[in-house]
Enzyme design. Structure first.
Site, short mmCIF file in Angstrom:
data_model
loop_
_atom_site.label_atom_id
_atom_site.label_comp_id
_atom_site.label_asym_id
_atom_site.label_seq_id
_atom_site.Cartn_x
_atom_site.Cartn_y
_atom_site.Cartn_z
N THR A 85 -1.88 -8.17 11.14
CA THR A 85 -0.35 -8.07 11.52
C THR A 85 0.02 -6.64 11.56
O THR A 85 1.10 -6.21 12.18
CB THR A 85 0.50 -8.60 10.49
OG1 THR A 85 0.38 -7.87 9.20
CG2 THR A 85 0.17 -10.19 10.47
N HIS A 130 -0.14 -8.89 1.25
CA HIS A 130 -1.18 -9.04 2.01
C HIS A 130 -1.95 -10.35 2.21
O HIS A 130 -2.89 -10.59 3.05
CB HIS A 130 -2.29 -8.02 1.87
CG HIS A 130 -1.79 -6.51 1.69
ND1 HIS A 130 -1.37 -6.09 0.43
CD2 HIS A 130 -1.30 -5.65 2.50
CE1 HIS A 130 -1.10 -4.86 0.65
NE2 HIS A 130 -0.65 -4.50 1.76
N SER A 164 -2.49 0.53 6.41
CA SER A 164 -2.70 0.37 7.99
C SER A 164 -1.66 0.84 8.92
O SER A 164 -2.04 1.79 9.66
CB SER A 164 -3.50 -1.11 8.06
OG SER A 164 -3.77 -1.29 9.50
N GLU A 168 -5.53 -7.95 3.98
CA GLU A 168 -5.14 -9.01 4.74
C GLU A 168 -6.29 -9.87 5.61
O GLU A 168 -6.11 -10.89 5.73
CB GLU A 168 -4.07 -8.26 5.74
CG GLU A 168 -3.46 -9.36 6.97
CD GLU A 168 -2.52 -9.04 7.82
OE1 GLU A 168 -2.33 -9.59 8.96
OE2 GLU A 168 -2.03 -7.76 7.44
N HIS A 175 -10.11 -4.67 5.00
CA HIS A 175 -8.53 -4.68 4.66
C HIS A 175 -8.40 -5.89 4.03
O HIS A 175 -8.66 -7.17 4.38
CB HIS A 175 -7.85 -4.48 5.94
CG HIS A 175 -6.34 -4.45 5.77
ND1 HIS A 175 -5.50 -5.34 5.35
CD2 HIS A 175 -5.54 -3.15 5.62
CE1 HIS A 175 -4.20 -4.83 5.15
NE2 HIS A 175 -4.47 -3.46 5.45
N HIS A 187 0.88 -1.41 -0.04
CA HIS A 187 -0.01 0.10 0.11
C HIS A 187 0.96 1.14 -0.16
O HIS A 187 1.27 1.95 0.97
CB HIS A 187 -0.83 -0.04 1.33
CG HIS A 187 -2.08 -0.98 1.15
ND1 HIS A 187 -2.85 -1.42 2.28
CD2 HIS A 187 -2.72 -1.52 -0.02
CE1 HIS A 187 -3.60 -2.38 1.75
NE2 HIS A 187 -3.45 -2.30 0.19
#
Length: 336
Positions: A170, A80, A229, A132, A130, A47
């Protein structure tokens, strides 16, 4: 900004690229060198606007869905991580794949599978939507419930309070995650923790460095993209540590000179997907305005590295061609 204000920069260390991001970006670069353009990447590899634009100029094509990749091509999965269904989509689409998922994210995926196999309810702490979180949830969708912060805890239900475990995205704030865990333990006293910390070492180290400098900084500038994030969390951590103001910018030219009014000490850091050249640009911008006294605040030394995806040791172009030729009667993929 008053001329009498003493001007200083506190530069956080560590900052910028973590081992997982470095691995993912190099994987795209190596794939382009080894196989030639185009190489498709599902979602942003990491990102960061600058990284994505740079890789696009080299021949990477970023797509939102696997179905957008023409049959017989190579697709890279981002750092991710993706759900098993995405791997299956690639197989059906006759695509050769390179999995650039961060090994620390892969660890969480494996934990999810193991606890689901043991029929646990898994409370996944993370941010809805998100990438992930979507990937991890896809490993065991029937067993995973997303918990999006402490305020979401009261909505959680489980089948058996004696078989509940929490896992986490994470890249979260360590403090907020533990606040959520404490709230979950208040509801589910037998809640067990993952065998090892899910929040990655780089996220934690960058947050610790910001905490150390935040109380001494009038302003903290975090270099990173708004969809990152861990970069967004650094802004929150800086404010929580006592910084009067904190802002997220992709590039130096996004800094508003008005932010410097009355500011003596500026803290600078960057998210785990940010190349150092962008931090250097911010330091140069600040130096031009009198902030040329730079002190490094070191919270930890990082030496972790990850090996590149094993797929880069194979002839993926040939594999993709073989997959495509295996069923010549199949309909062409979109864009073929």
């Amino acid at each position: 900004m008053t001329s009498t204000t003493a001007r200083k920069v506190l530069l956080a260390a560590p900052r910028g690229y973590c081992a997982g991001v470095d691995r993912a970006v190099i994987a795209v670069e190596k794939a382009l060198e080894q196989y030639g353009a185009p190489v498709y990447v599902r979602h942003e590899i990491v990102h960061n606007k600058y990284v994505v634009k740079t890789l696009e100029k080299k021949g990477a094509i970023f797509v939102e869905e696997t179905a957008e990749v023409p049959e017989g091509n190579i697709v890279i999965f981002s750092a991710h991580g993706v759900a098993p269904v995405v791997h299956e989509e690639a197989r059906r689409g006759k695509l050769a794949t390179i999995d650039a998922t961060c090994p620390l994210v892969t660890k969480v995926h494996k934990e999810a599978v193991r606890f689901a196999d043991d029929d646990y309810d898994i409370l996944l702490i993370g941010h809805e939507g998100h990438e992930e979180v979507i990937g991890t949830s896809g490993e065991a969708p029937d067993h995973i419930t997303l918990v999006d912060g402490p305020g979401d805890v009261e909505n959680v239900t489980v089948r058996d309070e004696s078989k509940v475990v929490w896992l986490s995205q994470t890249t979260l704030s360590v403090d907020e995650t533990m606040e959520t865990v404490d709230a979950l333990k208040g509801r589910f006293p037998q809640l067990i923790s993952p065998p090892s910390d899910d929040i990655c070492y780089a996220t934690q180290n960058r947050q610790i460095a910001v905490k150390q400098m935040g109380a001494d900084a009038d302003l903290v500038i975090v270099v990173g993209s708004k969809n990152s994030s861990n970069s967004v969390r650094l802004v929150e951590v800086a404010l929580g540590a006592g910084a009067r103001a904190a802002h997220l910018v992709d590039f130096a030219e996004e800094i508003d000179e008005a932010w410097l009014e009355g500011v003596g000490t500026v803290g600078v850091t960057s998210g785990a997907s940010v190349p150092e050249i962008l931090v250097e640009g911010v330091l140069e911008w600040l130096a031009e305005r009198g902030y040329d006294d730079v002190e490094t605040i070191t919270a930890a030394k990082e030496s972790i590295t990850f090996s590149l995806p094993k797929e880069l040791r194979r002839d993926l172009r040939a594999e993709a061609a073989d997959l495509s030729a295996a069923d010549p009667s199949a309909e062409g993929r979109a864009g073929a």
